[in-house]
Design a protein around this motif. Structure first.
Motif, PDB file in Angstrom:
ATOM      1  N   GLU A  26     -32.936 -12.349 -13.028  1.00  0.00           N
ATOM      2  CA  GLU A  26     -34.195 -11.696 -12.700  1.00  0.00           C
ATOM      3  C   GLU A  26     -34.007 -10.175 -12.553  1.00  0.00           C
ATOM      4  O   GLU A  26     -34.896  -9.390 -12.893  1.00  0.00           O
ATOM      5  CB  GLU A  26     -34.739 -12.299 -11.407  1.00  0.00           C
ATOM      6  CG  GLU A  26     -36.079 -11.795 -10.948  1.00  0.00           C
ATOM      7  CD  GLU A  26     -36.532 -12.491  -9.674  1.00  0.00           C
ATOM      8  OE1 GLU A  26     -37.497 -13.260  -9.751  1.00  0.00           O
ATOM      9  OE2 GLU A  26     -35.915 -12.277  -8.603  1.00  0.00           O
ATOM     10  N   GLY A  28     -32.008  -8.453 -14.270  1.00  0.00           N
ATOM     11  CA  GLY A  28     -31.633  -7.892 -15.567  1.00  0.00           C
ATOM     12  C   GLY A  28     -30.171  -8.009 -15.933  1.00  0.00           C
ATOM     13  O   GLY A  28     -29.732  -7.423 -16.926  1.00  0.00           O
ATOM     14  N   SER A  30     -26.787 -10.075 -17.272  1.00  0.00           N
ATOM     15  CA  SER A  30     -26.488 -11.232 -18.121  1.00  0.00           C
ATOM     16  C   SER A  30     -25.667 -12.210 -17.291  1.00  0.00           C
ATOM     17  O   SER A  30     -24.695 -11.825 -16.630  1.00  0.00           O
ATOM     18  CB  SER A  30     -25.744 -10.808 -19.386  1.00  0.00           C
ATOM     19  OG  SER A  30     -24.512 -10.189 -19.064  1.00  0.00           O
ATOM     20  N   SER A 153     -35.140 -15.525 -18.081  1.00  0.00           N
ATOM     21  CA  SER A 153     -34.637 -14.164 -17.862  1.00  0.00           C
ATOM     22  C   SER A 153     -33.347 -13.907 -18.636  1.00  0.00           C
ATOM     23  O   SER A 153     -32.697 -12.886 -18.432  1.00  0.00           O
ATOM     24  CB  SER A 153     -34.403 -13.931 -16.364  1.00  0.00           C
ATOM     25  OG  SER A 153     -35.624 -14.052 -15.650  1.00  0.00           O
TER      26      SER A 153
END
Length: 171
Positions: A26, A28, A30, A153
């Motif tokens: 969420e 951003g 990975s 996400s």
């Protein structure tokens, strides 16, 4: 998996692992969550638990001062003060975050310390066979919500994975 790089790797796809993975994705980052279970219905404590959200047997939605007092009472004052204060302060916001993702809870005043319980609730009885009648109940649905949020996400739940099998391949 060779050559893939992740900002965050989480070992274990239970409630804590999927919360960590979903939140990191969420934000951003990975994310890969390694889960040794090989099917989407892998067994873990969250799925076989009653799905009650409490802190030291106290409703997680209570004020942080009340949660801190419950922690200190339950641990006879031996809890690390900084960790206890963080747990008390962050428990209700975590619960509210789960609600914002679409998690469902109910409160049964006469059970589970009056705390929120993942909905729909599963029988409050011990069994090693969670899939017979409990699959699709609150704890299982909560894990599905977190997995879907993480995937939307960009995070990955890697089933059948063991961290020792992959650590040399990570960059």
């Amino acid at each position: 998996m060779s050559g893939q790089a992740f900002d965050v790797i989480v070992v274990g796809g239970g409630l804590a692992g999927l919360c960590a993975g979903a939140r990191a994705a969420e934000l951003g980052l990975s994310v890969a969550v390694f889960e040794k279970g090989e099917t989407p219905q892998y067994i873990n404590n969250a799925r076989v638990s009653g799905g009650t959200f409490h802190v030291a047997h106290t409703d997680i939605t209570k004020p942080k001062e009340e949660l801190l007092a419950a922690i200190n009472y339950s641990t006879h004052g031996h809890a690390d003060p900084a960790l206890a204060a963080t747990l008390a302060a962050r428990s209700k916001p975590m619960y509210e975050w789960l609600l914002s993702l679409g998690a469902k809870f109910i409160k049964v005043p006469t059970q589970a310390y009056g705390s929120p319980v993942s909905a729909p609730p599963r029988p409050l009885a011990h069994s090693d066979d969670w899939m017979n009648g409990w699959q699709g109940r609150g704890p299982d649905l909560l894990l599905r919500v977190l997995t879907e949020k993480m995937a939307k996400s960009g995070g990955k739940l890697m089933l059948g994975a063991r961290s020792e099998e992959h650590t040399s391949e990570l960059q």
